[in-house]
Design a protein around this motif. Structure first.
Motif, PDB file in Angstrom:
ATOM      1  N   THR A 171      -1.665  -3.410  -2.263  1.00 47.75           N
ATOM      2  CA  THR A 171      -1.109  -2.366  -3.127  1.00 47.75           C
ATOM      3  C   THR A 171       0.022  -1.621  -2.406  1.00 47.75           C
ATOM      4  O   THR A 171       1.074  -1.359  -3.003  1.00 47.75           O
ATOM      5  N   GLU A 172      -0.176  -1.316  -1.140  1.00 49.10           N
ATOM      6  CA  GLU A 172       0.869  -0.643  -0.351  1.00 49.10           C
ATOM      7  C   GLU A 172       2.085  -1.545  -0.163  1.00 49.10           C
ATOM      8  O   GLU A 172       3.223  -1.081  -0.231  1.00 49.10           O
ATOM      9  N   ASN A 176       8.515  -2.947 -13.859  1.00 49.80           N
ATOM     10  CA  ASN A 176       8.042  -3.459 -12.573  1.00 49.80           C
ATOM     11  C   ASN A 176       6.636  -2.926 -12.271  1.00 49.80           C
ATOM     12  O   ASN A 176       6.388  -2.273 -11.268  1.00 49.80           O
ATOM     13  N   LEU A 177       5.725  -3.255 -13.164  1.00 45.60           N
ATOM     14  CA  LEU A 177       4.375  -2.701 -13.161  1.00 45.60           C
ATOM     15  C   LEU A 177       3.346  -3.821 -13.236  1.00 45.60           C
ATOM     16  O   LEU A 177       3.487  -4.746 -14.034  1.00 45.60           O
ATOM     17  N   ARG A 201      -0.724  -4.193 -13.925  1.00 41.26           N
ATOM     18  CA  ARG A 201      -1.947  -3.522 -14.369  1.00 41.26           C
ATOM     19  C   ARG A 201      -3.141  -4.407 -14.043  1.00 41.26           C
ATOM     20  O   ARG A 201      -3.133  -5.602 -14.337  1.00 41.26           O
ATOM     21  N   THR A 232       4.841  -0.900  -9.057  1.00 47.84           N
ATOM     22  CA  THR A 232       3.729   0.014  -9.279  1.00 47.84           C
ATOM     23  C   THR A 232       2.493  -0.790  -9.643  1.00 47.84           C
ATOM     24  O   THR A 232       2.559  -1.699 -10.466  1.00 47.84           O
ATOM     25  N   VAL A 233       1.371  -0.449  -9.027  1.00 48.51           N
ATOM     26  CA  VAL A 233       0.098  -1.071  -9.382  1.00 48.51           C
ATOM     27  C   VAL A 233      -0.766   0.003 -10.019  1.00 48.51           C
ATOM     28  O   VAL A 233      -0.987   1.060  -9.440  1.00 48.51           O
ATOM     29  N   GLU A 234      -1.195  -0.300 -11.231  1.00 50.20           N
ATOM     30  CA  GLU A 234      -2.004   0.652 -11.996  1.00 50.20           C
ATOM     31  C   GLU A 234      -3.368   0.027 -12.241  1.00 50.20           C
ATOM     32  O   GLU A 234      -3.475  -1.068 -12.779  1.00 50.20           O
ATOM     33  N   LYS A 271       3.992  -1.454  -3.336  1.00 49.05           N
ATOM     34  CA  LYS A 271       4.655  -0.149  -3.460  1.00 49.05           C
ATOM     35  C   LYS A 271       5.960  -0.154  -2.660  1.00 49.05           C
ATOM     36  O   LYS A 271       6.981   0.370  -3.125  1.00 49.05           O
ATOM     37  N   ASN A 288       8.736  -1.502  -4.546  1.00 47.32           N
ATOM     38  CA  ASN A 288       8.966  -0.771  -5.804  1.00 47.32           C
ATOM     39  C   ASN A 288       8.237  -1.375  -6.997  1.00 47.32           C
ATOM     40  O   ASN A 288       8.730  -1.332  -8.122  1.00 47.32           O
TER      41      ASN A 288
END
Length: 128
Positions: free
Chosen positions: A14-15, A39-40, A42, A23-25, A18, A21
């Motif tokens: 996850t880091e 750029n997500l 889930r 995003t992990v939701e 990040k 750029n």
């Protein structure tokens, strides 16, 4: 991999994302998916921790595929036609398999832990 190892690898991954750029939701609704805009990624939290980790690795595969300059010519994925057509279903399947392969390349290059038996199980389960 025990629970602590999986959690550590999940946090490290996850880091890493990040820093790129991405995003992990994590949430309890919806499927595991990668959205190029914005750029997500889930990840559904109704899965156990190990499933979340392997799902996130797979979605990293989608992210990496879509960074390739030839993505649109290799994986047409024309969203203008129905997902029920043979062409659309084959395109989706091709990308899904390629995402698992790309994720494995990422694992090998970056030294992320994985269990071969689990990898085989999840990749086949989700492709099917």
């Amino acid at each position: 991999m025990n629970k602590q190892e999986v959690e550590g690898a999940l946090n490290k991954l996850t880091e890493h994302l990040k820093s790129k750029n991405v995003t992990v939701e994590f949430n309890s609704e919806g499927d595991n998916s990668y959205y190029p805009e914005p750029n997500l990624i889930r990840i559904n939290t109704r899965q156990n921790m190990k499933s979340r980790y392997y799902s996130l690795l797979h979605e990293v595969g989608h992210y990496l595929l879509r960074q390739q300059s030839d993505f649109s010519t290799k994986y047409l994925l024309d969203h203008s036609f129905s997902s029920r057509t043979k062409d659309r279903r084959v395109d989706v399947l091709r990308e899904e398999i390629a995402a698992w392969d790309k994720a494995m390349e990422f694992i090998e290059v970056n030294g992320y832990p994985f269990e071969k038996e689990r990898w085989d199980h999840y990749s086949k389960k989700f492709i099917y």
